[in-house]
Design a protein around this motif. Structure first.
Motif, PDB file in Angstrom:
ATOM      1  N   THR A 207      -1.972 -32.755  35.193  1.00 51.30           N
ATOM      2  CA  THR A 207      -0.660 -33.128  35.630  1.00 51.30           C
ATOM      3  C   THR A 207       0.244 -32.514  35.383  1.00 51.30           C
ATOM      4  O   THR A 207       1.434 -32.519  35.636  1.00 51.30           O
ATOM      5  N   SER A 208       0.162 -31.176  34.464  1.00 56.31           N
ATOM      6  CA  SER A 208       1.176 -30.468  33.911  1.00 56.31           C
ATOM      7  C   SER A 208       1.642 -29.624  34.822  1.00 56.31           C
ATOM      8  O   SER A 208       0.649 -28.703  35.255  1.00 56.31           O
ATOM      9  N   LEU A 209       2.907 -29.274  35.077  1.00 53.05           N
ATOM     10  CA  LEU A 209       3.685 -28.402  36.260  1.00 53.05           C
ATOM     11  C   LEU A 209       3.967 -27.291  35.352  1.00 53.05           C
ATOM     12  O   LEU A 209       4.698 -27.478  34.115  1.00 53.05           O
ATOM     13  N   THR A 210       3.908 -26.206  36.018  1.00 48.92           N
ATOM     14  CA  THR A 210       4.340 -24.899  35.549  1.00 48.92           C
ATOM     15  C   THR A 210       5.024 -23.979  36.672  1.00 48.92           C
ATOM     16  O   THR A 210       4.284 -23.742  37.600  1.00 48.92           O
ATOM     17  N   VAL A 211       6.191 -23.577  36.274  1.00 44.53           N
ATOM     18  CA  VAL A 211       6.688 -22.829  37.591  1.00 44.53           C
ATOM     19  C   VAL A 211       6.876 -21.205  36.882  1.00 44.53           C
ATOM     20  O   VAL A 211       7.299 -21.028  35.849  1.00 44.53           O
ATOM     21  N   ARG A 212       6.198 -20.277  37.554  1.00 48.07           N
ATOM     22  CA  ARG A 212       6.361 -18.880  37.046  1.00 48.07           C
ATOM     23  C   ARG A 212       7.220 -18.045  38.121  1.00 48.07           C
ATOM     24  O   ARG A 212       6.992 -18.271  39.531  1.00 48.07           O
ATOM     25  N   SER A 213       7.950 -17.222  37.627  1.00 46.93           N
ATOM     26  CA  SER A 213       8.710 -16.348  38.567  1.00 46.93           C
ATOM     27  C   SER A 213       7.898 -15.341  39.237  1.00 46.93           C
ATOM     28  O   SER A 213       6.863 -14.575  38.623  1.00 46.93           O
ATOM     29  N   LEU A 214       8.174 -14.816  40.408  1.00 49.60           N
ATOM     30  CA  LEU A 214       7.469 -13.910  41.326  1.00 49.60           C
ATOM     31  C   LEU A 214       7.950 -12.677  41.400  1.00 49.60           C
ATOM     32  O   LEU A 214       7.868 -11.839  41.944  1.00 49.60           O
ATOM     33  N   ILE A 215       9.387 -12.565  40.667  1.00 43.48           N
ATOM     34  CA  ILE A 215      10.204 -11.534  40.687  1.00 43.48           C
ATOM     35  C   ILE A 215      10.643 -11.213  39.144  1.00 43.48           C
ATOM     36  O   ILE A 215      10.730 -12.010  38.330  1.00 43.48           O
ATOM     37  N   ASP A 216      11.426 -10.156  39.099  1.00 45.06           N
ATOM     38  CA  ASP A 216      12.040  -9.671  37.728  1.00 45.06           C
ATOM     39  C   ASP A 216      13.429 -10.310  37.840  1.00 45.06           C
ATOM     40  O   ASP A 216      14.079  -9.939  38.872  1.00 45.06           O
ATOM     41  N   TRP A 217      13.792 -10.821  36.763  1.00 47.03           N
ATOM     42  CA  TRP A 217      15.147 -11.336  36.580  1.00 47.03           C
ATOM     43  C   TRP A 217      16.063 -10.561  35.646  1.00 47.03           C
ATOM     44  O   TRP A 217      15.515 -10.586  34.281  1.00 47.03           O
ATOM     45  N   LYS A 218      17.154  -9.792  35.719  1.00 47.83           N
ATOM     46  CA  LYS A 218      17.898  -9.648  34.591  1.00 47.83           C
ATOM     47  C   LYS A 218      18.562 -10.615  33.872  1.00 47.83           C
ATOM     48  O   LYS A 218      18.447 -10.513  32.559  1.00 47.83           O
ATOM     49  N   THR A 219      18.864 -11.624  34.511  1.00 43.37           N
ATOM     50  CA  THR A 219      19.408 -12.852  33.914  1.00 43.37           C
ATOM     51  C   THR A 219      18.915 -13.993  34.731  1.00 43.37           C
ATOM     52  O   THR A 219      19.595 -13.866  35.975  1.00 43.37           O
ATOM     53  N   ILE A 220      18.270 -14.927  34.448  1.00 43.47           N
ATOM     54  CA  ILE A 220      17.840 -15.824  35.341  1.00 43.47           C
ATOM     55  C   ILE A 220      18.967 -16.683  35.844  1.00 43.47           C
ATOM     56  O   ILE A 220      19.826 -17.290  34.961  1.00 43.47           O
ATOM     57  N   ASP A 221      19.101 -17.097  37.209  1.00 43.69           N
ATOM     58  CA  ASP A 221      20.027 -17.958  37.615  1.00 43.69           C
ATOM     59  C   ASP A 221      19.341 -19.072  38.506  1.00 43.69           C
ATOM     60  O   ASP A 221      18.644 -19.014  39.283  1.00 43.69           O
ATOM     61  N   TRP A 222      19.465 -20.322  37.835  1.00 41.61           N
ATOM     62  CA  TRP A 222      18.735 -21.559  38.199  1.00 41.61           C
ATOM     63  C   TRP A 222      19.211 -21.913  39.715  1.00 41.61           C
ATOM     64  O   TRP A 222      18.298 -22.191  40.526  1.00 41.61           O
ATOM     65  N   ASN A 223      20.471 -21.443  40.271  1.00 44.25           N
ATOM     66  CA  ASN A 223      20.746 -21.755  41.532  1.00 44.25           C
ATOM     67  C   ASN A 223      20.089 -21.017  42.457  1.00 44.25           C
ATOM     68  O   ASN A 223      20.175 -21.245  43.763  1.00 44.25           O
ATOM     69  N   LYS A 224      19.381 -19.933  42.060  1.00 44.53           N
ATOM     70  CA  LYS A 224      18.967 -18.843  43.229  1.00 44.53           C
ATOM     71  C   LYS A 224      17.322 -19.053  42.788  1.00 44.53           C
ATOM     72  O   LYS A 224      16.607 -18.240  43.636  1.00 44.53           O
ATOM     73  N   ILE A 225      16.806 -19.795  42.146  1.00 44.90           N
ATOM     74  CA  ILE A 225      15.213 -19.947  41.796  1.00 44.90           C
ATOM     75  C   ILE A 225      14.722 -20.787  43.331  1.00 44.90           C
ATOM     76  O   ILE A 225      15.343 -21.755  43.523  1.00 44.90           O
ATOM     77  N   ARG A 226      13.843 -20.371  43.851  1.00 43.73           N
ATOM     78  CA  ARG A 226      13.423 -20.790  45.119  1.00 43.73           C
ATOM     79  C   ARG A 226      11.749 -20.963  45.072  1.00 43.73           C
ATOM     80  O   ARG A 226      11.199 -20.182  44.816  1.00 43.73           O
ATOM     81  N   ILE A 227      11.299 -22.153  45.512  1.00 46.86           N
ATOM     82  CA  ILE A 227      10.044 -22.388  45.546  1.00 46.86           C
ATOM     83  C   ILE A 227       9.674 -22.713  47.210  1.00 46.86           C
ATOM     84  O   ILE A 227      10.608 -23.077  47.871  1.00 46.86           O
ATOM     85  N   SER A 228       8.339 -22.824  47.391  1.00 49.42           N
ATOM     86  CA  SER A 228       8.220 -22.991  49.012  1.00 49.42           C
ATOM     87  C   SER A 228       7.795 -24.511  49.124  1.00 49.42           C
ATOM     88  O   SER A 228       6.675 -24.987  48.202  1.00 49.42           O
ATOM     89  N   TYR A 229       8.332 -25.411  49.856  1.00 48.61           N
ATOM     90  CA  TYR A 229       7.911 -26.675  50.121  1.00 48.61           C
ATOM     91  C   TYR A 229       6.703 -27.096  50.788  1.00 48.61           C
ATOM     92  O   TYR A 229       6.123 -27.913  51.014  1.00 48.61           O
TER      93      TYR A 229
END
Length: 457
Positions: A207-229
């Motif tokens: 039941t544990s959820l993990t979100v991993r980045s598929l790109i490199d971020w210089k500084t992560i911006d939560w408003n630009k993180i996108r997953i596919s529904y």
């Protein structure tokens, strides 16, 4: 509380967020096959003696589930043999959780930013105007009256709000093979918006959820993180329709403005044997309209009946594939018939050929027809890569499956080829400790040893 990094540099493959569910259920189709607490597939599960509706690995899982199941157990036993549907069980769990302090639970997103259940979007107005979904809600109210009783139900306005928050924010909880096994609500993770070209990927360990980045971020911006529904291997029309029906928004991502991609999805083979380019057929054109010319070589001398034949096969393919996808039952004979009709006409990147091959691949695996599965899988590799992207874990999982099939068939060099392609994709997208990655590494080591032994003979 979930683990979240601060605003910092994030490399491709690094964890953005991990979280536990606010509420979750095992989908009823997996009842008795997977533990209702940890969602792991196990043999010898033990049934709850109180309601006979929940199954557990052992007493530890049963005790771990009791905080929530204690509210359900007596009610499930009371209404036996009635069996509440998944949506009613999840809604009931939300009601019980909120009544017992869940409304105060908050999860950290970033420094100074938290999320509670009340912060989740509910699209209340849209649901009221959505005749089909509102009727579903009213039917669930009837079920809940019987299931948990009037004394536990909030007023109808609050219940509709909770229903909307669950509909809009729930995740499919996937197993180690990325197949859905349950449904859960995750407070912090619900902040991520959708893109048909995501830059992050969601996986689960139980039941544990993990979100991993598929790109490199210089500084992560939560408003630009996108997953596919949704599954992105669909036409733009179908993607937009599904997103609006389920989530009440119109996607405006780059992929939904990619006209070239839309044209490839509805394409045929060029009549020039030396040309491999897809030739677009607009399925809304008049049946007698000319086809072509090819954008690469200029070929336009197609048979007058080409468009009519394409429409006929396209319509049949679309209807049969959607029926199989909606029922989650894939029939090999139907897939073979579709591919036979599409042969020498549909381009290999045509989305309906890709879907027919994908359905046939899964059907053949289910029937242990591994030669057929290998053939379909290899034929479809280019299309899967095109639609999901070369770094997407779904593409990596297809490569892993083909590698496993090749190993089973004794084609060890082919197996190694596909496993080596899959390894960096899955390591980044799923993490090196994910069961699929561990399985891949073990199999890769075995295949390398077999190749080494063979070369020494």
């Amino acid at each position: 509380m979930p683990r979240v990094p601060g605003r910092q540099k994030i490399a491709r493959g690094e964890i953005i967020l991990t979280a536990k569910p606010f509420i979750y259920i095992l989908n009823v189709v997996n009842r008795g096959l997977c533990c209702d607490h940890c969602l792991k597939r196990q043999n010898g599960l033990q049934r709850c003696s109180g309601c006979a509706k929940q199954w557990y690995c052992n007493r530890d899982c049963q005790r771990g589930s009791w905080d929530m199941h204690r509210f359900e157990c007596k009610n499930l036993n009371r209404i036996y043999p009635l069996d509440p549907p998944d949506a009613a069980r999840l809604l009931a769990r939300a009601i019980f959780r909120l009544k017992n302090g869940g409304d105060k639970t908050e999860e950290k997103i970033e420094e100074g930013r938290f999320r509670k259940f009340k912060d989740l979007m509910d699209h209340n107005k849209d649901i009221k105007e959505d005749e089909k979904r509102y009727e579903h809600f009213l039917s669930l109210v009837v079920v809940l009256h019987k299931y948990i009783g009037d004394e536990n139900l909030p007023n109808e306005a609050d219940l509709l709000r909770i229903f909307g928050q669950i509909c809009i924010n729930s995740f499919n909880i996937n197993d180690d093979n990325l197949n859905p096994v349950g449904t859960g609500l995750y407070l912090a993770a619900s902040i991520f918006d959708h893109s048909c070209q995501p830059n992050a990927f969601v996986t689960f360990d139980g039941t544990s959820l993990t979100v991993r980045s598929l790109i490199d971020w210089k500084t992560i911006d939560w408003n630009k993180i996108r997953i596919s529904y949704i599954d992105v291997m669909n036409t733009k029309e179908d993607r937009l329709k599904e997103l609006h029906q389920r989530y009440y928004f119109w996607c405006d991502c780059n992929l939904c403005h990619d006209m070239r991609r839309d044209m490839v999805m509805s394409s045929i083979i060029c009549g020039n044997k030396a040309c491999t380019a897809p030739v677009y057929i607009d399925d809304k054109e008049d049946v007698d309209a000319a086809v072509g010319p090819c954008s690469e070589c200029g070929f336009s001398d197609f048979e007058p009946s080409t468009r009519a034949r394409y429409y006929e096969v396209l319509t049949f393919s679309r209807d049969e594939i959607k029926t199989m996808e909606n029922s989650n039952c894939f029939y090999l004979d139907i897939c073979k018939k579709l591919l036979e009709l599409q042969e020498n006409m549909f381009h290999k990147l045509n989305v309906w050929q890709a879907k027919a091959l994908d359905c046939g691949f899964e059907a053949a695996i289910g029937l242990n027809m591994f030669e057929t599965a290998k053939k379909f899988g290899i034929e479809n590799v280019d299309a899967i890569k095109y639609y999901y992207g070369e770094q997407h874990p779904t593409y990596g999982m297809i490569l892993l499956k083909i590698g496993k099939i090749c190993d089973f068939l004794g084609d060890i060099k082919e197996s190694l080829y596909f496993l080596q392609q899959a390894e960096p994709i899955l390591r980044v997208g799923l993490g090196s400790q994910h069961p699929a990655c561990r399985e891949l590494c073990e199999l890769q080591h075995k295949v390398l040893e077999e190749i080494k032994c063979t070369s020494m003979q």
